[in-house]
Motif scaffolding. Structure first.
Motif, PDB file in Angstrom:
ATOM      1  N   GLN A 187      91.210  29.753   1.936  1.00 19.98           N
ATOM      2  CA  GLN A 187      90.424  29.600   0.719  1.00 19.98           C
ATOM      3  C   GLN A 187      89.314  30.652   0.628  1.00 19.98           C
ATOM      4  O   GLN A 187      88.941  31.099  -0.464  1.00 19.98           O
ATOM      5  CB  GLN A 187      89.811  28.197   0.660  1.00 19.98           C
ATOM      6  N   ALA A 188      88.804  31.062   1.793  1.00 16.12           N
ATOM      7  CA  ALA A 188      87.726  32.060   1.793  1.00 16.12           C
ATOM      8  C   ALA A 188      88.163  33.368   1.143  1.00 16.12           C
ATOM      9  O   ALA A 188      87.343  34.098   0.577  1.00 16.12           O
ATOM     10  CB  ALA A 188      87.250  32.316   3.223  1.00 16.12           C
ATOM     11  N   LEU A 189      89.465  33.686   1.200  1.00 10.03           N
ATOM     12  CA  LEU A 189      89.963  34.907   0.555  1.00 10.03           C
ATOM     13  C   LEU A 189      89.853  34.805  -0.956  1.00 10.03           C
ATOM     14  O   LEU A 189      89.484  35.765  -1.631  1.00 10.03           O
ATOM     15  CB  LEU A 189      91.411  35.169   0.975  1.00 10.03           C
ATOM     16  N   SER A 190      90.158  33.644  -1.499  1.00 11.07           N
ATOM     17  CA  SER A 190      90.036  33.451  -2.943  1.00 11.07           C
ATOM     18  C   SER A 190      88.580  33.471  -3.382  1.00 11.07           C
ATOM     19  O   SER A 190      88.270  33.789  -4.530  1.00 11.07           O
ATOM     20  CB  SER A 190      90.664  32.117  -3.353  1.00 11.07           C
ATOM     21  N   ASP A 191      87.697  33.142  -2.446  1.00  9.14           N
ATOM     22  CA  ASP A 191      86.270  33.168  -2.764  1.00  9.14           C
ATOM     23  C   ASP A 191      85.675  34.564  -2.646  1.00  9.14           C
ATOM     24  O   ASP A 191      84.462  34.737  -2.785  1.00  9.14           O
ATOM     25  CB  ASP A 191      85.524  32.209  -1.828  1.00  9.14           C
ATOM     26  N   GLY A 192      86.521  35.569  -2.361  1.00  9.36           N
ATOM     27  CA  GLY A 192      86.057  36.947  -2.377  1.00  9.36           C
ATOM     28  C   GLY A 192      86.062  37.683  -1.059  1.00  9.36           C
ATOM     29  O   GLY A 192      85.738  38.870  -1.012  1.00  9.36           O
ATOM     30  N   ALA A 193      86.433  37.023   0.025  1.00 11.81           N
ATOM     31  CA  ALA A 193      86.422  37.683   1.333  1.00 11.81           C
ATOM     32  C   ALA A 193      87.669  38.534   1.535  1.00 11.81           C
ATOM     33  O   ALA A 193      88.749  38.202   1.036  1.00 11.81           O
ATOM     34  CB  ALA A 193      86.320  36.648   2.447  1.00 11.81           C
ATOM     35  N   ASP A 194      87.502  39.640   2.259  1.00  8.21           N
ATOM     36  CA  ASP A 194      88.646  40.423   2.719  1.00  8.21           C
ATOM     37  C   ASP A 194      89.160  39.868   4.044  1.00  8.21           C
ATOM     38  O   ASP A 194      90.367  39.905   4.313  1.00  8.21           O
ATOM     39  CB  ASP A 194      88.247  41.886   2.925  1.00  8.21           C
ATOM     40  N   VAL A 195      88.228  39.399   4.849  1.00  8.44           N
ATOM     41  CA  VAL A 195      88.544  38.827   6.157  1.00  8.44           C
ATOM     42  C   VAL A 195      87.777  37.527   6.305  1.00  8.44           C
ATOM     43  O   VAL A 195      86.592  37.460   5.975  1.00  8.44           O
ATOM     44  CB  VAL A 195      88.138  39.779   7.306  1.00  8.44           C
TER      45      VAL A 195
END
Length: 265
Positions: A123-131
């Motif tokens: 989910q962190a990727l959808s929130d804008g993270a690359d990693v």
């Protein structure tokens, strides 16, 4: 990230060339992934958790070629086998070839992995993270099992343990994988810390001046990536099977889970 958005899972299961893992040797198997716990091999717990996670599009397992037949004999889920390279970073790069969807990386001894933890990390990727990298606080790990983990990374805000669970937004993010996955080796290799963190960042970290998010923001700038921590509530996720002590801890926690599921049913 939508719960059903496709992702590729990569499971690192290789043993270091020329070394026999003590736990594998004690259990009479060639690869630690095949050690039985709770009645099935370590890697089976990991793969079953991944298979139960919505969105799994493909599963790749990285191991030495000699282990392929044995792994296919114990796993129920279909997977693509990737021969391990000479080092961890190259193995991750090999496994990432041809993958366009988000990648989830974990290890074959991460037996307490759950679908919920996988989903939360992705989910962190959808929130804008690359990693994204999953961690648990020292308090939550000790609450799960007081003997489960003995090494923690201390920051200005709290102390954390690595959960051996990483999400990458694409192949460009794989250049950070070696740094994060090898974090447990930093204490033994100070020069490696300086190379990855930079001397100023390292000094601030050792002086306790950086929070976890602050440290990852600085590290992310070195890689030109957005790096996000995912703090898992259940500290059991930070307990993998490294030796006889953690094997016993994980076995106890697996029994507790099974008993809880039976009681709930």
């Amino acid at each position: 990230m939508r719960p059903d958005r496709p992702f590729c899972a990569i499971v690192l299961a290789a043993q270091r060339a020329g070394r026999t893992d003590p736990l594998a040797d004690a259990h009479g198997v060639a690869n630690k992934s095949l050690v039985q716990i709770g009645g099935v091999p370590l890697i089976r717990h990991v793969v079953d958790a991944l298979a139960a996670t919505p969105g799994l599009a493909r599963l790749r397992i990285v191991a030495e070629p000699e282990a392929e037949a044995a792994l296919r004999g114990v796993l129920r889920a279909p997977f693509e086998f990737v021969p391990a390279a000479d080092n961890l970073a190259d193995s991750v790069y090999a496994a990432a070839q041809g993958v366009s969807e988000p990648m989830l990386i974990t290890t074959s001894d991460n037996v307490l992995l759950t679908p919920a933890a996988v989903t939360e990390t992705l989910q962190a990727l959808s929130d804008g993270a690359d990693v994204a990298l999953a961690l648990a606080t020292e308090a939550s790990v000790k609450a799960a099992h007081p003997d489960g983990q003995r090494r923690f990374y201390r920051f200005a805000d709290d102390a954390y343990s690595n959960c051996n669970l990483y999400a990458l937004s694409g192949t460009a993010a794989t250049r950070a994988a070696e740094s994060f996955r090898s974090g447990g080796q930093f204490a033994k290799k100070p020069l490696r810390m300086i190379v990855h963190l930079g001397p100023i960042n390292l000094a601030l970290l050792l002086l306790g001046k950086l929070t976890l998010r602050g440290a990852l923001a600085r590290l992310g700038r070195r890689f030109r990536l957005t790096v996000a921590p995912v703090i898992l509530a259940d500290g059991a996720h930070a307990i993998d099977v490294d030796n006889t002590r953690t094997y016993a801890c994980a076995a106890e926690l697996l029994r507790r889970r099974r008993d809880h599921e039976r009681a709930a049913a």
